[in-house]
Design a protein around this motif. Structure first.
Motif, PDB file in Angstrom:
ATOM      1  N   ILE A  95       0.802  -1.229   0.000  1.00 43.21           N
ATOM      2  CA  ILE A  95       0.000   0.000   0.000  1.00 43.21           C
ATOM      3  C   ILE A  95       0.834   1.278   0.000  1.00 43.21           C
ATOM      4  CG2 ILE A  95      -1.984  -1.122   1.075  1.00 43.21           C
ATOM      5  CD1 ILE A  95      -1.251   0.231   3.713  1.00 43.21           C
ATOM      6  N   GLN A  96       2.123   1.193   0.324  1.00 40.45           N
ATOM      7  CA  GLN A  96       2.938   2.403   0.378  1.00 40.45           C
ATOM      8  C   GLN A  96       3.001   3.064  -0.993  1.00 40.45           C
ATOM      9  OE1 GLN A  96       6.296   3.077  -0.899  1.00 40.45           O
ATOM     10  NE2 GLN A  96       6.258   1.169  -2.047  1.00 40.45           N
ATOM     11  N   GLY A  97       2.883   4.395  -0.978  1.00 40.62           N
ATOM     12  CA  GLY A  97       2.964   5.156  -2.207  1.00 40.62           C
ATOM     13  C   GLY A  97       1.726   5.081  -3.086  1.00 40.62           C
ATOM     14  N   ARG A 128       1.864   7.442   2.207  1.00 41.80           N
ATOM     15  CA  ARG A 128       3.104   8.042   1.708  1.00 41.80           C
ATOM     16  C   ARG A 128       4.066   6.948   1.214  1.00 41.80           C
ATOM     17  NH1 ARG A 128       3.043  13.173   3.309  1.00 41.80           N
ATOM     18  NH2 ARG A 128       1.795  13.712   5.122  1.00 41.80           N
ATOM     19  N   PRO A 129       4.890   7.274   0.238  1.00 40.13           N
ATOM     20  CA  PRO A 129       5.926   6.317  -0.168  1.00 40.13           C
ATOM     21  C   PRO A 129       6.874   6.052   1.011  1.00 40.13           C
ATOM     22  CG  PRO A 129       5.711   8.083  -1.791  1.00 40.13           C
ATOM     23  CD  PRO A 129       4.893   8.476  -0.592  1.00 40.13           C
ATOM     24  N   MET A 130       7.234   4.778   1.200  1.00 40.29           N
ATOM     25  CA  MET A 130       8.130   4.404   2.303  1.00 40.29           C
ATOM     26  C   MET A 130       9.139   3.375   1.808  1.00 40.29           C
ATOM     27  SD  MET A 130       5.598   3.857   5.581  1.00 40.29           S
ATOM     28  CE  MET A 130       4.526   2.674   4.766  1.00 40.29           C
ATOM     29  N   ALA A 152      -2.708   2.006  11.636  1.00 41.85           N
ATOM     30  CA  ALA A 152      -3.731   2.669  12.448  1.00 41.85           C
ATOM     31  C   ALA A 152      -3.673   4.160  12.151  1.00 41.85           C
ATOM     32  CB  ALA A 152      -3.476   2.416  13.931  1.00 41.85           C
ATOM     33  N   ILE A 153      -4.689   4.669  11.493  1.00 41.65           N
ATOM     34  CA  ILE A 153      -4.691   6.090  11.124  1.00 41.65           C
ATOM     35  C   ILE A 153      -4.711   6.986  12.364  1.00 41.65           C
ATOM     36  CG2 ILE A 153      -7.207   6.298  10.903  1.00 41.65           C
ATOM     37  CD1 ILE A 153      -6.631   8.148   8.448  1.00 41.65           C
ATOM     38  N   GLN A 154      -5.256   6.486  13.473  1.00 44.85           N
ATOM     39  CA  GLN A 154      -5.359   7.302  14.675  1.00 44.85           C
ATOM     40  C   GLN A 154      -4.112   7.218  15.547  1.00 44.85           C
ATOM     41  OE1 GLN A 154      -6.779   4.440  14.111  1.00 44.85           O
ATOM     42  NE2 GLN A 154      -6.735   3.197  15.944  1.00 44.85           N
ATOM     43  N   GLY A 155      -3.166   6.386  15.186  1.00 47.30           N
ATOM     44  CA  GLY A 155      -1.948   6.240  15.969  1.00 47.30           C
ATOM     45  C   GLY A 155      -0.745   6.774  15.210  1.00 47.30           C
ATOM     46  N   LYS A 156       0.372   6.082  15.372  1.00 49.88           N
ATOM     47  CA  LYS A 156       1.589   6.485  14.650  1.00 49.88           C
ATOM     48  C   LYS A 156       1.405   6.323  13.150  1.00 49.88           C
ATOM     49  CE  LYS A 156       4.763   6.363  18.282  1.00 49.88           C
ATOM     50  NZ  LYS A 156       5.709   7.352  18.595  1.00 49.88           N
ATOM     51  N   GLY A 157       0.432   5.515  12.761  1.00 52.91           N
ATOM     52  CA  GLY A 157       0.114   5.368  11.345  1.00 52.91           C
ATOM     53  C   GLY A 157      -0.311   6.673  10.713  1.00 52.91           C
ATOM     54  N   GLU A 162      -0.898  10.062   3.831  1.00 56.77           N
ATOM     55  CA  GLU A 162      -0.739  11.346   3.143  1.00 56.77           C
ATOM     56  C   GLU A 162      -2.043  12.130   3.153  1.00 56.77           C
ATOM     57  OE1 GLU A 162       0.621  13.012  -1.231  1.00 56.77           O
ATOM     58  OE2 GLU A 162       1.058  10.943  -0.675  1.00 56.77           O
ATOM     59  N   LYS A 163      -3.164  11.472   2.801  1.00 58.59           N
ATOM     60  CA  LYS A 163      -4.469  12.132   2.804  1.00 58.59           C
ATOM     61  C   LYS A 163      -5.561  11.081   2.720  1.00 58.59           C
ATOM     62  CE  LYS A 163      -4.613  12.923  -2.196  1.00 58.59           C
ATOM     63  NZ  LYS A 163      -4.809  13.871  -3.269  1.00 58.59           N
ATOM     64  N   ILE A 164      -6.791  11.522   2.997  1.00 57.65           N
ATOM     65  CA  ILE A 164      -7.948  10.648   2.845  1.00 57.65           C
ATOM     66  C   ILE A 164      -9.054  11.425   2.133  1.00 57.65           C
ATOM     67  CG2 ILE A 164      -7.380   9.411   4.982  1.00 57.65           C
ATOM     68  CD1 ILE A 164      -9.935  10.624   6.219  1.00 57.65           C
ATOM     69  N   ARG A 165      -9.967  10.657   1.515  1.00 57.44           N
ATOM     70  CA  ARG A 165     -11.175  11.242   0.946  1.00 57.44           C
ATOM     71  C   ARG A 165     -12.333  10.382   1.430  1.00 57.44           C
ATOM     72  NH1 ARG A 165     -10.521  11.708  -4.832  1.00 57.44           N
ATOM     73  NH2 ARG A 165     -10.970   9.490  -4.917  1.00 57.44           N
ATOM     74  N   GLY A 166     -13.133  10.968   2.312  1.00 53.46           N
ATOM     75  CA  GLY A 166     -14.240  10.235   2.904  1.00 53.46           C
ATOM     76  C   GLY A 166     -14.206  10.354   4.417  1.00 53.46           C
ATOM     77  N   CYS A 167     -14.837   9.417   5.073  1.00 54.24           N
ATOM     78  CA  CYS A 167     -15.006   9.451   6.527  1.00 54.24           C
ATOM     79  C   CYS A 167     -13.768   8.936   7.260  1.00 54.24           C
ATOM     80  CB  CYS A 167     -16.238   8.616   6.899  1.00 54.24           C
ATOM     81  SG  CYS A 167     -16.517   8.494   8.675  1.00 54.24           S
ATOM     82  N   TYR A 168     -13.183   9.803   8.075  1.00 51.66           N
ATOM     83  CA  TYR A 168     -12.040   9.425   8.910  1.00 51.66           C
ATOM     84  C   TYR A 168     -12.415   8.276   9.853  1.00 51.66           C
ATOM     85  CZ  TYR A 168      -8.841   9.704  12.896  1.00 51.66           C
ATOM     86  OH  TYR A 168      -7.971   9.383  13.905  1.00 51.66           O
TER      87      TYR A 168
END
Length: 193
Positions: A95-97, A128-130, A152-157, A162-168
């Motif tokens: 999923i990176q990048g 983000r690319p990693m 985990a988007i709510q943690g260190k993830g 980089e960004k989202i489109r929709g419901c966090y």
């Protein structure tokens, strides 16, 4: 009002509901979480229904049961929770990048009528690319193993998103706005509780 029951072991789902000041009970489901499908909508709705019905059938009093399931979907591949750190590395490398979708299915069951309402939410997420070292550093945070897609988007993830489109909240595991609309069909309004 009937008691509200969350049919989930997810601490993130519990925290999201608790953050609304909602009084609810947690009863984990004991269902097999495998379904023979590569369709993310069919998968998350099917699993959320299994979870909600498993708990609803055990209840003896009036209740409204919420079941949910979340997966990450990338280029025709469903990415659930990683089996181990190697699998987490594989998923994060994929999923990176790139942009992927997060699907969460929700099922609400009223007890004792067993009326069911099911729906889902989808959110686009760009990671983000990693390089390999960055991926390994993120895995060492310890937050990857019990999360769909291994982050985990709510943690260190949050540092790799980089960004989202929709419901966090969908990415966290429970799209609260969608859930409230569904609960309204049972006369429950999370705004008023």
């Amino acid at each position: 009002m009937a008691k509200l029951v969350l049919a989930s072991q997810s601490p993130r789902r519990r925290n999201l509901l608790a953050g609304l000041g909602v009084d609810f009970e947690v009863i984990a489901s004991d269902v097999d979480e495998s379904l023979d499908t590569q369709d993310p909508v069919e998968l998350v709705i099917g699993l959320s229904q299994r979870k909600a019905m498993d708990v609803a059938r055990r209840l003896k009093s009036e209740a409204v049961v919420i079941g949910a399931d979340t997966v990450v979907y990338l280029d025709g591949i469903i990415l659930g929770k990683p089996e181990d750190e190697n699998d987490a590395f594989y998923k994060l490398k994929l999923i990176q990048g790139k942009k992927h979708q997060v699907y969460t299915g929700i099922c609400v069951v009223q007890v004792p009528s067993y009326k069911i309402v099911s729906d889902y939410a989808v959110t686009d997420v760009w990671i983000r690319p990693m390089d390999d070292e960055r991926i390994k550093k993120y895995i060492k945070t310890g937050e990857v193993l019990d999360k769909a897609g291994a982050y985990a988007i709510q943690g260190k993830g949050s540092l790799i998103v980089e960004k989202i489109r929709g419901c966090y909240y969908n990415v966290v595991g429970l799209p609260l706005g969608k859930l409230n609309e569904m609960l309204n069909e049972f006369g429950v309004d999370l705004m008023a509780i």
